[in-house]
Design an enzyme around this catalytic site. Sequence first.
Site, PDB file in Angstrom:
ATOM      1  N   ASP A  54      42.024  10.701 -43.428  1.00  0.00           N
ATOM      2  CA  ASP A  54      41.809  10.093 -44.738  1.00  0.00           C
ATOM      3  C   ASP A  54      41.514  11.167 -45.776  1.00  0.00           C
ATOM      4  O   ASP A  54      41.012  12.242 -45.450  1.00  0.00           O
ATOM      5  CB  ASP A  54      40.625   9.124 -44.688  1.00  0.00           C
ATOM      6  CG  ASP A  54      40.903   7.906 -43.821  1.00  0.00           C
ATOM      7  OD1 ASP A  54      42.081   7.606 -43.601  1.00  0.00           O
ATOM      8  OD2 ASP A  54      39.929   7.281 -43.376  1.00  0.00           O
ATOM      9  N   ARG A  55      41.796  10.844 -47.001  1.00  0.00           N
ATOM     10  CA  ARG A  55      41.590  11.796 -48.097  1.00  0.00           C
ATOM     11  C   ARG A  55      40.167  12.357 -48.108  1.00  0.00           C
ATOM     12  O   ARG A  55      39.962  13.551 -48.295  1.00  0.00           O
ATOM     13  CB  ARG A  55      41.898  11.113 -49.430  1.00  0.00           C
ATOM     14  CG  ARG A  55      41.802  12.027 -50.648  1.00  0.00           C
ATOM     15  CD  ARG A  55      42.235  11.282 -51.894  1.00  0.00           C
ATOM     16  NE  ARG A  55      42.297  12.179 -53.045  1.00  0.00           N
ATOM     17  CZ  ARG A  55      42.771  11.820 -54.235  1.00  0.00           C
ATOM     18  NH1 ARG A  55      43.223  10.596 -54.424  1.00  0.00           N
ATOM     19  NH2 ARG A  55      42.810  12.686 -55.230  1.00  0.00           N
TER      20      ARG A  55
END
Length: 232
Positions: A54-55
């Site tokens: 995930d970012r």
Amino acid sequence: MLEILYQDSHLIAINKPHGLLVHRSPIATNTDTYAVQELRNQIGQHVYPIHRLDRKTSGVLLFALNKELITDLMVQFEQHSVSKIYWAILRGYTDDVGTIDYALTNDKGKTQEAVTHYKTLDRTEIAVPFGKHPTSRYSLVEAKPETGRMHQLRKHFAHILHPIIGDRPHGCNKQNKLFLEKWNMNTMLLHACSLSFRHPILSREIQIQASPQPEFLRMFRTLGFKHPLGFY
């Protein structure tokens, strides 16, 4: 410059910072910086991501340097033969050890089995009022996802009412607001610290480890955890 953790003529792995997208995404149009692009420019050749983070998740991110290796490595992920270890800071006091066996629904509406094992490395209580409580409690956990579902750790820890600090939308908005206002912290305290797999060319086990990013370490110290964040 991205921190390169491992590199040979076939594979390369980096310690992805919080906030960096792996590759271009239609749901994140507010940036033109991506790990694929940055690493390609840094080493001067094409790279092919094998998995995703995930970012807001930091840590070990693996790439192939040629397309021929992608299938073999992805099969290892799909067959759950890759070992992944994460560190996370959660709201509240978690059990010493636990297994979360809770099916998740993917973005296509399909329900999939999902299993996460975890153990508590440390707990802390700080003199910061929260809600009706005069203090705030947090846990540092080591998590080992047995399956690899989208947002699995984020959803699983929210399911047992110990959400990851900084997680949106699965986390605790009141805690996230507290961390932003009191400590100017707006990332997610989840770090992929270790990745182990069988090298498709060398035919031997490879373990890649990543030290936490500065923001994770800052909050680790601010909250007063004592457990050494080393590898053992």
